[in-house]
Each structure stands twice: as C-alpha cells, then as structure tokens.
Design a protein around this motif. Structure first.
Motif, PDB file in Angstrom:
ATOM      1  N   ASP A   1     -10.809  69.983   2.396  1.00 51.67           N
ATOM      2  CA  ASP A   1      -9.477  69.872   2.783  1.00 51.67           C
ATOM      3  C   ASP A   1      -8.579  68.977   2.214  1.00 51.67           C
ATOM      4  OD1 ASP A   1      -9.939  72.079   4.321  1.00 51.67           O
ATOM      5  OD2 ASP A   1     -10.007  71.129   6.029  1.00 51.67           O
ATOM      6  N   ALA A   2      -8.941  67.770   1.796  1.00 47.76           N
ATOM      7  CA  ALA A   2      -8.110  66.816   1.202  1.00 47.76           C
ATOM      8  C   ALA A   2      -8.192  67.151  -0.168  1.00 47.76           C
ATOM      9  CB  ALA A   2      -8.844  65.254   1.574  1.00 47.76           C
ATOM     10  N   PHE A   3      -9.269  67.570  -0.735  1.00 47.07           N
ATOM     11  CA  PHE A   3      -9.110  68.019  -2.383  1.00 47.07           C
ATOM     12  C   PHE A   3      -8.256  69.158  -2.497  1.00 47.07           C
ATOM     13  CE2 PHE A   3     -10.963  70.408  -5.795  1.00 47.07           C
ATOM     14  CZ  PHE A   3     -10.984  69.711  -6.917  1.00 47.07           C
ATOM     15  N   LYS A   4      -8.184  70.128  -1.526  1.00 43.96           N
ATOM     16  CA  LYS A   4      -7.132  71.260  -1.579  1.00 43.96           C
ATOM     17  C   LYS A   4      -5.745  70.394  -1.445  1.00 43.96           C
ATOM     18  CE  LYS A   4      -9.957  74.819  -0.138  1.00 43.96           C
ATOM     19  NZ  LYS A   4     -10.220  75.739   1.057  1.00 43.96           N
ATOM     20  N   GLU A   5      -5.532  69.521  -0.521  1.00 45.22           N
ATOM     21  CA  GLU A   5      -4.122  69.058  -0.242  1.00 45.22           C
ATOM     22  C   GLU A   5      -3.629  68.121  -1.496  1.00 45.22           C
ATOM     23  OE1 GLU A   5      -1.749  68.972   2.043  1.00 45.22           O
ATOM     24  OE2 GLU A   5      -2.958  70.385   3.160  1.00 45.22           O
ATOM     25  N   ILE A   6      -4.751  67.621  -2.389  1.00 45.40           N
ATOM     26  CA  ILE A   6      -4.134  66.842  -3.447  1.00 45.40           C
ATOM     27  C   ILE A   6      -3.991  67.928  -4.447  1.00 45.40           C
ATOM     28  CG2 ILE A   6      -5.207  65.715  -5.353  1.00 45.40           C
ATOM     29  CD1 ILE A   6      -7.214  64.208  -2.839  1.00 45.40           C
ATOM     30  N   GLY A   7      -4.616  69.004  -4.486  1.00 45.56           N
ATOM     31  CA  GLY A   7      -4.190  69.998  -5.596  1.00 45.56           C
ATOM     32  C   GLY A   7      -2.799  70.589  -5.485  1.00 45.56           C
ATOM     33  N   ASN A   8      -2.758  70.874  -4.107  1.00 40.31           N
ATOM     34  CA  ASN A   8      -1.227  71.523  -3.703  1.00 40.31           C
ATOM     35  C   ASN A   8      -0.133  70.637  -4.085  1.00 40.31           C
ATOM     36  OD1 ASN A   8      -2.199  73.834  -2.727  1.00 40.31           O
ATOM     37  ND2 ASN A   8      -2.536  73.118  -0.728  1.00 40.31           N
ATOM     38  N   ALA A   9      -0.351  69.185  -3.511  1.00 35.91           N
ATOM     39  CA  ALA A   9       0.587  68.159  -4.070  1.00 35.91           C
ATOM     40  C   ALA A   9       0.853  68.118  -5.547  1.00 35.91           C
ATOM     41  CB  ALA A   9       0.143  66.703  -3.611  1.00 35.91           C
ATOM     42  N   PHE A  10      -0.042  68.161  -6.447  1.00 33.47           N
ATOM     43  CA  PHE A  10      -0.091  68.045  -7.761  1.00 33.47           C
ATOM     44  C   PHE A  10       0.738  69.434  -8.129  1.00 33.47           C
ATOM     45  CE2 PHE A  10      -1.145  69.103 -12.370  1.00 33.47           C
ATOM     46  CZ  PHE A  10      -0.676  67.713 -12.851  1.00 33.47           C
ATOM     47  N   ALA A  11       0.425  70.611  -8.029  1.00 26.89           N
ATOM     48  CA  ALA A  11       0.919  71.912  -8.230  1.00 26.89           C
ATOM     49  C   ALA A  11       2.400  71.633  -7.996  1.00 26.89           C
ATOM     50  CB  ALA A  11       0.363  73.087  -7.532  1.00 26.89           C
ATOM     51  N   VAL A  12       2.887  71.277  -6.861  1.00 22.61           N
ATOM     52  CA  VAL A  12       4.154  71.033  -6.484  1.00 22.61           C
ATOM     53  C   VAL A  12       5.089  70.084  -7.329  1.00 22.61           C
ATOM     54  CG1 VAL A  12       6.123  70.703  -4.730  1.00 22.61           C
ATOM     55  CG2 VAL A  12       3.858  72.152  -4.105  1.00 22.61           C
ATOM     56  N   LEU A  13       4.458  69.013  -7.265  1.00 19.07           N
ATOM     57  CA  LEU A  13       5.097  67.747  -7.921  1.00 19.07           C
ATOM     58  C   LEU A  13       4.998  67.807  -9.426  1.00 19.07           C
ATOM     59  CD1 LEU A  13       4.232  64.850  -5.568  1.00 19.07           C
ATOM     60  CD2 LEU A  13       6.306  66.265  -5.611  1.00 19.07           C
ATOM     61  N   SER A  14       4.321  68.524 -10.058  1.00 14.10           N
ATOM     62  CA  SER A  14       4.444  68.535 -11.377  1.00 14.10           C
ATOM     63  C   SER A  14       4.963  69.936 -12.041  1.00 14.10           C
ATOM     64  CB  SER A  14       2.808  68.935 -11.875  1.00 14.10           C
ATOM     65  OG  SER A  14       2.290  69.908 -11.403  1.00 14.10           O
ATOM     66  N   ASN A  15       5.438  70.527 -11.108  1.00 16.67           N
ATOM     67  CA  ASN A  15       6.457  71.753 -11.618  1.00 16.67           C
ATOM     68  C   ASN A  15       7.955  71.299 -11.361  1.00 16.67           C
ATOM     69  OD1 ASN A  15       8.180  74.051 -11.162  1.00 16.67           O
ATOM     70  ND2 ASN A  15       6.464  75.212 -11.410  1.00 16.67           N
ATOM     71  N   PRO A  16       8.667  71.042 -12.358  1.00 15.79           N
ATOM     72  CA  PRO A  16      10.099  70.588 -11.984  1.00 15.79           C
ATOM     73  C   PRO A  16      10.819  71.630 -10.862  1.00 15.79           C
ATOM     74  CG  PRO A  16       9.494  70.393 -14.325  1.00 15.79           C
ATOM     75  CD  PRO A  16       8.292  71.451 -13.811  1.00 15.79           C
ATOM     76  N   GLU A  17      10.667  72.749 -11.187  1.00 14.22           N
ATOM     77  CA  GLU A  17      11.551  73.775 -10.392  1.00 14.22           C
ATOM     78  C   GLU A  17      11.106  73.431  -8.697  1.00 14.22           C
ATOM     79  OE1 GLU A  17      11.967  78.290  -9.376  1.00 14.22           O
ATOM     80  OE2 GLU A  17      12.287  77.749 -11.616  1.00 14.22           O
ATOM     81  N   LYS A  18       9.947  73.408  -8.617  1.00 10.72           N
ATOM     82  CA  LYS A  18       9.157  73.336  -7.032  1.00 10.72           C
ATOM     83  C   LYS A  18       9.311  71.839  -6.535  1.00 10.72           C
ATOM     84  CE  LYS A  18       5.407  76.690  -7.547  1.00 10.72           C
ATOM     85  NZ  LYS A  18       4.063  76.804  -7.493  1.00 10.72           N
ATOM     86  N   ARG A  19       9.364  70.883  -7.683  1.00  9.56           N
ATOM     87  CA  ARG A  19       9.578  69.473  -7.395  1.00  9.56           C
ATOM     88  C   ARG A  19      11.047  69.488  -6.701  1.00  9.56           C
ATOM     89  NH1 ARG A  19       8.043  64.217 -11.001  1.00  9.56           N
ATOM     90  NH2 ARG A  19       8.467  62.635  -9.303  1.00  9.56           N
TER      91      ARG A  19
ATOM     92  N   THR B   1       0.038  76.271  -2.557  1.00  8.14           N
ATOM     93  CA  THR B   1      -0.424  76.825  -3.541  1.00  8.14           C
ATOM     94  C   THR B   1      -1.504  76.112  -4.167  1.00  8.14           C
ATOM     95  OG1 THR B   1       0.319  76.664  -6.427  1.00  8.14           O
ATOM     96  CG2 THR B   1       1.005  75.101  -4.856  1.00  8.14           C
ATOM     97  N   GLU B   2      -2.557  76.772  -4.893  1.00 10.32           N
ATOM     98  CA  GLU B   2      -4.089  76.375  -5.095  1.00 10.32           C
ATOM     99  C   GLU B   2      -3.736  76.008  -6.473  1.00 10.32           C
ATOM    100  OE1 GLU B   2      -6.474  75.912  -3.166  1.00 10.32           O
ATOM    101  OE2 GLU B   2      -5.257  76.291  -1.349  1.00 10.32           O
ATOM    102  N   ILE B   3      -4.473  74.966  -7.008  1.00  6.77           N
ATOM    103  CA  ILE B   3      -4.278  74.572  -8.389  1.00  6.77           C
ATOM    104  C   ILE B   3      -5.862  74.401  -8.783  1.00  6.77           C
ATOM    105  CG2 ILE B   3      -4.228  72.214  -8.001  1.00  6.77           C
ATOM    106  CD1 ILE B   3      -2.563  72.280 -10.665  1.00  6.77           C
ATOM    107  N   ILE B   4      -6.296  74.838  -9.888  1.00  4.27           N
ATOM    108  CA  ILE B   4      -7.767  74.612 -10.315  1.00  4.27           C
ATOM    109  C   ILE B   4      -7.865  73.343 -11.256  1.00  4.27           C
ATOM    110  CG2 ILE B   4      -9.788  75.592 -11.479  1.00  4.27           C
ATOM    111  CD1 ILE B   4      -8.286  78.357 -10.762  1.00  4.27           C
ATOM    112  N   PRO B   5      -8.499  72.350 -10.913  1.00  5.72           N
ATOM    113  CA  PRO B   5      -8.646  71.273 -11.655  1.00  5.72           C
ATOM    114  C   PRO B   5      -8.883  71.537 -13.121  1.00  5.72           C
ATOM    115  CG  PRO B   5     -10.014  70.999  -9.814  1.00  5.72           C
ATOM    116  CD  PRO B   5      -9.572  72.480  -9.899  1.00  5.72           C
TER     117      PRO B   5
END
Length: 112
Positions: free
Chosen positions: A58-76, A105-109
């Motif tokens: 679950d922590a790994f998924k949260e990290i992926g979600n955080a990155f997916a949002v913050l790395s996308n300028p519009e979502k951020r 959002t799910e992000i694949i490493p």
C-alpha cells in the motif's frame, strides 16, 4: 518474507503522511528532477519485492500515486488548488484521497 524494524517504521511514516509532498519527502516547489529522484528512492525502498513489512504494498502504491500527480503539471496544479481549499479534510484511511478520484492514479515504475 522478513522485514526490519526500519522498513516497518517507513511504512508507518507513509501511512501518517497528510499529502503527496510529504509522501515523497520533497518541498512544494520541488523540480521535476527532484520528484523523479525522490520517487526512485522511495519506490526502491518500499517495493514489495524488497520490503516485506505489513503495508509495504500500500505504501508503494501511495508513492506511485504521489509521483503520478506531482510529476504531471496539470494534475499538480489542480492538487495544489484542492489542497489549499481543503486543508483539514482527511478520511483517516490509508488512502487519503479516496473521495477525490481525480488523484487516484496508478503508475508503473518502469514508465519512469
């Protein structure tokens, strides 16, 4: 799978985080490169193949979600606006934003 006390503490820390910046361990003004570096570090640390602590997946998924949002300028930008309007909103669950699915959002490493 076995795990260390440090790994378990890390999972607990992620679960206590109140926002995506805190999950990745970056400031609100983090650059794209800082986000990528933080994501890689956290993803390696919490990857289920490397961390057998309860809740690591679950922590790994949260990290992926955080990155997916913050790395996308519009979502951020939307996330910043949402967070400023709803500073005190919290579900108290492991997934902090279930009620606001735009940030689910799910992000694949391997995509990075």
């Amino acid at each position: 799978m076995t795990y260390t006390a440090e790994q378990l503490d890390g999972v607990r820390r992620i679960k206590r985080c109140r926002n995506y910046y805190e999950i990745l361990g970056v400031g609100r003004d983090a650059s794209e490169e800082e986000l990528k570096k933080a994501y890689r570090k956290q993803a390696l640390k919490f990857h289920p193949d490397k961390n057998g602590a309860p809740g690591a997946t679950d922590a790994f998924k949260e990290i992926g979600n955080a990155f997916a949002v913050l790395s996308n300028p519009e979502k951020r930008l939307r996330y910043k606006e949402f967070r400023s309007d709803h500073k005190h909103v919290s579900t108290g669950q492991a997934r902090h934003y279930d009620y606001y699915t735009d940030f689910e959002t799910e992000i694949i490493p391997e995509e990075i």
